[in-house]
Design an enzyme around this catalytic site. Structure first.
Site, short mmCIF file in Angstrom:
data_model
loop_
_atom_site.label_atom_id
_atom_site.label_comp_id
_atom_site.label_asym_id
_atom_site.label_seq_id
_atom_site.Cartn_x
_atom_site.Cartn_y
_atom_site.Cartn_z
N GLU A 169 5.06 13.77 -11.41
CA GLU A 169 3.68 14.11 -11.08
C GLU A 169 3.61 15.43 -10.32
O GLU A 169 2.72 16.24 -10.57
CB GLU A 169 3.05 12.98 -10.27
CG GLU A 169 1.56 13.23 -10.02
CD GLU A 169 0.86 12.03 -9.40
OE1 GLU A 169 -0.39 12.01 -9.41
OE2 GLU A 169 1.55 11.11 -8.91
N LYS B 19 -1.69 4.38 -2.68
CA LYS B 19 -0.65 3.36 -2.81
C LYS B 19 0.25 3.28 -1.58
O LYS B 19 0.96 2.29 -1.41
CB LYS B 19 0.20 3.63 -4.05
CG LYS B 19 -0.54 3.40 -5.37
CD LYS B 19 0.38 3.63 -6.55
CE LYS B 19 -0.34 3.44 -7.88
NZ LYS B 19 -1.27 4.54 -8.18
N HIS C 135 -1.27 9.56 -8.51
CA HIS C 135 -0.72 8.25 -8.91
C HIS C 135 0.27 7.81 -7.84
O HIS C 135 0.26 6.65 -7.43
CB HIS C 135 -0.05 8.37 -10.28
CG HIS C 135 0.34 7.07 -10.88
ND1 HIS C 135 -0.53 6.00 -11.00
CD2 HIS C 135 1.53 6.63 -11.39
CE1 HIS C 135 0.09 4.98 -11.56
NE2 HIS C 135 1.34 5.33 -11.81
N PHE D 136 3.48 2.69 -17.57
CA PHE D 136 4.60 2.38 -18.47
C PHE D 136 4.15 2.54 -19.92
O PHE D 136 3.02 2.21 -20.28
CB PHE D 136 5.07 0.95 -18.25
CG PHE D 136 5.94 0.73 -17.04
CD1 PHE D 136 6.36 1.79 -16.25
CD2 PHE D 136 6.34 -0.55 -16.68
CE1 PHE D 136 7.16 1.58 -15.15
CE2 PHE D 136 7.15 -0.77 -15.57
CZ PHE D 136 7.56 0.30 -14.81
N HIS E 144 1.19 -0.83 -5.20
CA HIS E 144 0.78 -0.51 -6.57
C HIS E 144 0.09 -1.75 -7.16
O HIS E 144 0.75 -2.73 -7.50
CB HIS E 144 1.99 -0.12 -7.40
CG HIS E 144 1.64 0.50 -8.72
ND1 HIS E 144 0.37 0.45 -9.25
CD2 HIS E 144 2.40 1.20 -9.61
CE1 HIS E 144 0.36 1.07 -10.42
NE2 HIS E 144 1.58 1.54 -10.65
N CYS F 111 -0.31 0.78 -15.85
CA CYS F 111 -0.79 1.29 -14.57
C CYS F 111 -1.96 2.26 -14.71
O CYS F 111 -2.57 2.64 -13.71
CB CYS F 111 0.36 1.99 -13.84
SG CYS F 111 1.87 1.04 -13.82
#
Length: 412
Positions: A313, A334, A302, A398, A339, A162
């Protein structure tokens, strides 16, 4: 030190294609999440996503090329061509050896892999397409774009889940600073919203299962979030050395001034709970930019809408900014486009650039019930008319990959 500016923007997204339409949709809180239309979702635990609509690859590729390439390549070529046009780049006049392409993807040609696997199982090895490998391998988006625009400089496909697109932009920035290129097309493309993609992420329990209310499913930092929503698309930007851009009279959207890149090195999917790697990446980008805490106006988060990531976050932002946190503006693109995995960071950087251009911070839709464990000042259901000059873009993937960009208004 060579300075790097942003002079062109290209967008393929679930809410609109093209930078103007995309920004208009973001400003107005348009929701790209809906029931999946491109395959039969009967029996799937998740039946919705953020699909690209009204897209015709033959606007950028001839019919034969379109048939012989995966959708991830289609998106990349389209967004790159839009960015080149937006920057008014005459590629025939560029020094092709100093013109590069950095386009990444998280999943590559996953649909091609899926289809050819079935052909192999049902019809045997001699029926697998001779174009299977070049349609499937992740680097081919960058390669196609380089061929189309005769970019013979550095050409890379970065894959950091990501964080992919943010890292491609950051690495392209470094390449221009160290004088290895003058112009680079940088960003990401993703077309993983397919049956195998949905099945895999659903099996991980990473996706929202709000099948009865898909339009309310993407809700970053909201108390009722339950997972991310798969999206697809591409974002590509033209990064250009400042003097090169000035010499040709280019419009300059913003300047890239910092980039942080770290790894949690803790878990294959879950972020470090205290956000240690994210903290270091944010601080790295700000040190490179020579910013103080109080200089930052906006963080494009994010903000995935997953319980663990949003909490991490929020903790990382509080750790870095301390008492200044409450003076920030924080939003999540997002919430509207889902995403988009390897394309996410580029689409979010383009949104941040438009905020600098227009003095408007887009909303975070579905932010209705603030989570006390995400104690940060999120721009909620309505956007904010406010001039912003310095913005951080956060991307966390990830495997613990963390990428953070620092961009600012170009001041000459």
């Amino acid at each position: 030190m060579r300075r790097v500016v942003l002079t062109g923007l290209g967008v393929v997204s679930p809410i609109a294609n093209g930078k103007e339409n995309y920004w208009h949709a973001l400003k107005n809180g348009v929701n790209g999440v809906a029931p999946i239309a491109q395959f039969d979702v009967e029996g799937y635990p998740v039946t919705f996503g953020a699909e690209v609509k009204d897209f015709d690859p033959t606007m950028w590729l001839d019919k034969k090329e379109a048939r012989r390439s995966d959708k991830v390549i289609h998106f990349a070529v389209a967004a790159s061509s839009m960015a080149v046009d937006d920057a008014a780049l005459d590629v025939e006049k560029l020094d092709s050896y100093r013109f590069g392409v950095y386009i990444g993807t998280g999943q590559g040609g996953i649909e091609t892999s899926y289809n050819n696997f079935h052909i192999l199982m049902e019809k045997g090895p001699t029926r697998v397409s001779p174009f299977f490998i070049p349609m499937m391998i992740s680097n081919m988006s960058a390669a196609y774009v380089a061929i189309k625009h005769q970019a013979k400089g550095p050409c890379m496909c970065i894959v950091t889940a990501c964080a992919t697109a943010t890292d491609t932009i950051g690495q392209a920035y470094h390449t221009i600073v160290r004088d290895d290129a003058d112009v680079i097309l940088a960003g990401g493309s993703e077309a993983a919203l397919r049956s195998i993609g949905i099945a895999g992420f659903a099996a991980m329990k990473a996706l929202s299962t709000r099948n009865d209310e898909p339009h309310r499913a993407s809700r970053p930092f909201d108390r009722d979030r339950d997972g991310f929503i798969m999206g697809e698309g591409a974002g590509v930007l033209v990064l250009e050395e400042l003097e090169h851009a000035l010499a040709r009279g280019a419009h300059i959207y913003a300047e890239v001034v910092g980039y942080g890149c770290t790894c949690d090195a803790s878990h294959i999917t879950a972020p470090d709970p205290k956000g240690e790697g994210a903290v270091r990446a944010i601080r790295q980008s700000m040190i490179k930019a020579n910013w103080r805490l109080e200089d930052v106006d906006l963080i494009n988060a994010h903000g995935t809408s997953t319980p663990l990531n949003d909490k991490m976050e929020s903790t990382a932002i509080r750790t870095v900014f301390g008492e200044y946190t409450d003076s920030l503006l924080i939003n999540s693109t997002k919430s509207m486009i889902g995403h988009c995995l390897g394309a996410a960071g580029a689409l979010e950087t383009i949104a941040a650039i438009q905020s600098i251009e227009e003095g408007f911070v887009h909303p975070t839709i579905n932010y209705e019930n603030p989570d006390p464990e995400c104690n940060i000042p999120v721009v909620g259901l309505h956007g904010v008319n406010q001039a912003v000059s310095r913005i951080l873009i956060n991307s966390f993937g990830f495997g613990g990959h963390n990428g953070v960009l620092a961009i600012q208004k170009y001041e000459g």
